[in-house]
Design an enzyme around this catalytic site. Structure first.
Site, PDB file in Angstrom:
ATOM      1  N   GLU A 185      -3.366  -0.081  -4.057  1.00  0.00           N
ATOM      2  CA  GLU A 185      -2.695  -1.292  -3.593  1.00  0.00           C
ATOM      3  C   GLU A 185      -2.008  -1.947  -4.781  1.00  0.00           C
ATOM      4  OE1 GLU A 185      -4.494  -5.312  -2.040  1.00  0.00           O
ATOM      5  OE2 GLU A 185      -4.504  -3.809  -0.437  1.00  0.00           O
ATOM      6  N   LYS A 223     -15.020  -3.784  -8.544  1.00  0.00           N
ATOM      7  CA  LYS A 223     -16.340  -4.352  -8.259  1.00  0.00           C
ATOM      8  C   LYS A 223     -16.296  -5.144  -6.966  1.00  0.00           C
ATOM      9  CE  LYS A 223     -15.642  -8.433 -11.199  1.00  0.00           C
ATOM     10  NZ  LYS A 223     -16.142  -9.176 -12.345  1.00  0.00           N
ATOM     11  N   ASN A 231       0.832  -1.195   0.000  1.00  0.00           N
ATOM     12  CA  ASN A 231       0.000   0.000   0.000  1.00  0.00           C
ATOM     13  C   ASN A 231       0.866   1.243   0.000  1.00  0.00           C
ATOM     14  OD1 ASN A 231      -2.305  -1.509   0.166  1.00  0.00           O
ATOM     15  ND2 ASN A 231      -2.723  -1.050   2.298  1.00  0.00           N
TER      16      ASN A 231
END
Length: 153
Positions: free
Chosen positions: A77, A105, A27
């Site tokens: 990420e 999604k 991250n």
């Protein structure tokens, strides 16, 4: 899509079990996330990544809220398609985003999410093996100034 170049420090990710899905999920800090182009669509992208002054590897990148994990903050990420011997939190991650795979999604199960990520990885590998994308692996962008060299990678 125009290529996006970004450097930033790698932060520890929240404990969500995501580490089990891919070799090296990382991250960026909130400050780096906020510096991405404001008009970039959420979704899954592919490109190249380098930790410190290490080797350049293929990567898949998620930009968005990761609805399966119900994130409340937008995140970026990076999933480096390589197995590292140790973690590299606090190191500098350099990425070049060069293509879009699909929109973000939600998924009905962790298994469905993992399956989609595996398909994303295969698509990224196919795209990044194209000659026009392979040349970016050698870009000088990935060479950090002396003093920022990462150990053991």
């Amino acid at each position: 899509m125009e290529d996006i170049y970004q450097h930033g420090y790698i932060e520890e990710q929240l404990e969500t079990g995501r580490g089990e899905m891919l070799s090296s999920p990382t991250n960026f800090s909130e400050q780096v996330v906020e510096s991405f182009p404001s008009d970039i669509s959420t979704g899954i992208y592919y490109g190249w990544a380098c930790v410190g002054n290490g080797d350049v590897h293929k990567m898949v990148l998620s930009i968005g809220w990761n609805p399966f994990y119900k994130n409340i903050k937008k995140s970026v990420e990076t999933h480096i398609i390589h197995t590292f011997k140790e973690d590299f939190y606090g190191e500098i991650l350099s990425i070049v985003i060069i293509g879009y795979i699909r929109p973000e999604k939600n998924f009905d199960s962790l298994e469905a999410l993992i399956s989609a990520i595996q398909e994303d990885i295969e698509e990224a590998k196919r795209q990044l093996d194209l000659p026009e994308h392979l040349k970016l692996k050698e870009d000088n962008f990935f060479r950090l100034p002396e003093g920022k060299i990462m150990n053991n990678h």
